[in-house]
Enzyme design. Structure first.
Site, mmCIF file in Angstrom:
data_model
loop_
_atom_site.group_PDB
_atom_site.id
_atom_site.type_symbol
_atom_site.label_atom_id
_atom_site.label_comp_id
_atom_site.label_asym_id
_atom_site.label_seq_id
_atom_site.Cartn_x
_atom_site.Cartn_y
_atom_site.Cartn_z
ATOM 1 N N GLU A 13 -10.842 -6.349 7.580
ATOM 2 C CA GLU A 13 -10.930 -7.370 6.532
ATOM 3 C C GLU A 13 -12.178 -8.246 6.674
ATOM 4 O O GLU A 13 -12.533 -8.947 5.730
ATOM 5 C CB GLU A 13 -9.665 -8.233 6.544
ATOM 6 N N ASP A 200 -0.207 -1.957 -0.959
ATOM 7 C CA ASP A 200 1.058 -1.233 -1.068
ATOM 8 C C ASP A 200 1.969 -1.995 -2.020
ATOM 9 O O ASP A 200 1.642 -3.098 -2.460
ATOM 10 C CB ASP A 200 1.711 -1.054 0.307
#
Length: 232
Positions: A13, A200
């Site tokens: 990230e 997700d």
């Protein structure tokens, strides 16, 4: 803003952001590496805080106390809680709540933090609008949504738990750090925004697609932060 703290929980990230920086100083503190320098000519400190609310809250306090940041951006991935928000899309926080804060045995609603004036911490409105505008420019092929980020020390992969979070908190996405960062920013009276790319659907399908979608989602969010910092 004089200096902005940019926090991601995982290396994927923040690695792209670090590669774009002119790093001038690296500080090790509390098991975290803080990269201080320039990103698009703006003073920033980029750090991987680690997973979970304690790591995230500690990270904000170090950024304030040691580096004097006066704003915080949290970048990362999350599971969608709304059907319209698809894998790859980005959620810009309107506010953030801790879904695993539960003092209901003493008469409080789930998520309420006793003896605090608020339990859902509002993101900076200017940051929100800037993030939405920038995302539409640099990530035109994905959707961007405003919404509530709900955080807890658990990976949401059960449809029943997901439905509970939707019903109780009306969340847009679920993850593990954003509300702690928001909470710490609130206590330090500095503006923040949480940016979450959807990796997700926060249900039983996560094990099938997570690693692939996680990488793509993190890249979308990093691209947004890289260009957002120019507006701040």
């Amino acid at each position: 803003m004089k200096k902005v703290g940019i926090i991601g929980a995982m290396e994927l990230e923040v690695s792209e952001l670090k590669s774009k920086m002119d790093v001038q100083n690296v500080v090790d503190k509390a098991g975290m590496k803080f990269y201080e320098g320039l990103l698009n000519e703006k003073n920033v400190v980029v750090v991987q805080c680690g997973i979970g609310k304690v790591n995230a809250g500690m990270c904000v306090q170090i950024l304030v106390d040691l580096f004097g940041v006066d704003a915080v951006i949290n970048t990362g991935v999350a599971g969608s809680l709304q059907a319209k928000i698809n894998i790859g899309d980005i959620v810009v926080s309107t506010d953030a709540c801790e879904h695993d804060m539960d003092v209901s045995a003493l008469g409080y609603e789930p998520g309420i933090i006793p003896q605090m004036e608020t339990s859902c911490f509002e993101a900076d409105k200017t940051f929100i609008q800037q993030a939405i505008d920038v995302c539409k420019e640099v990530n035109p092929d994905i959707g961007v949504y405003e919404g509530r980020v709900v955080s807890g020390d658990q990976f949401i992969s059960d449809s029943a738990v997901k439905d509970k979070l939707i019903k109780q908190f009306d969340g847009a996405c679920a993850e593990m750090e954003g509300a702690a960062i928001a909470h710490a920013a609130f206590l330090n009276q500095i503006p923040f925004v949480v940016l979450r790319a959807i990796s997700d659907k926060a249900d039983g399908s996560a094990h099938m697609d997570y690693p692939e979608f996680e990488r793509a989602a993190a890249a979308h969010c990093a691209k947004l932060v890289e260009h957002l910092i120019m507006r701040i």
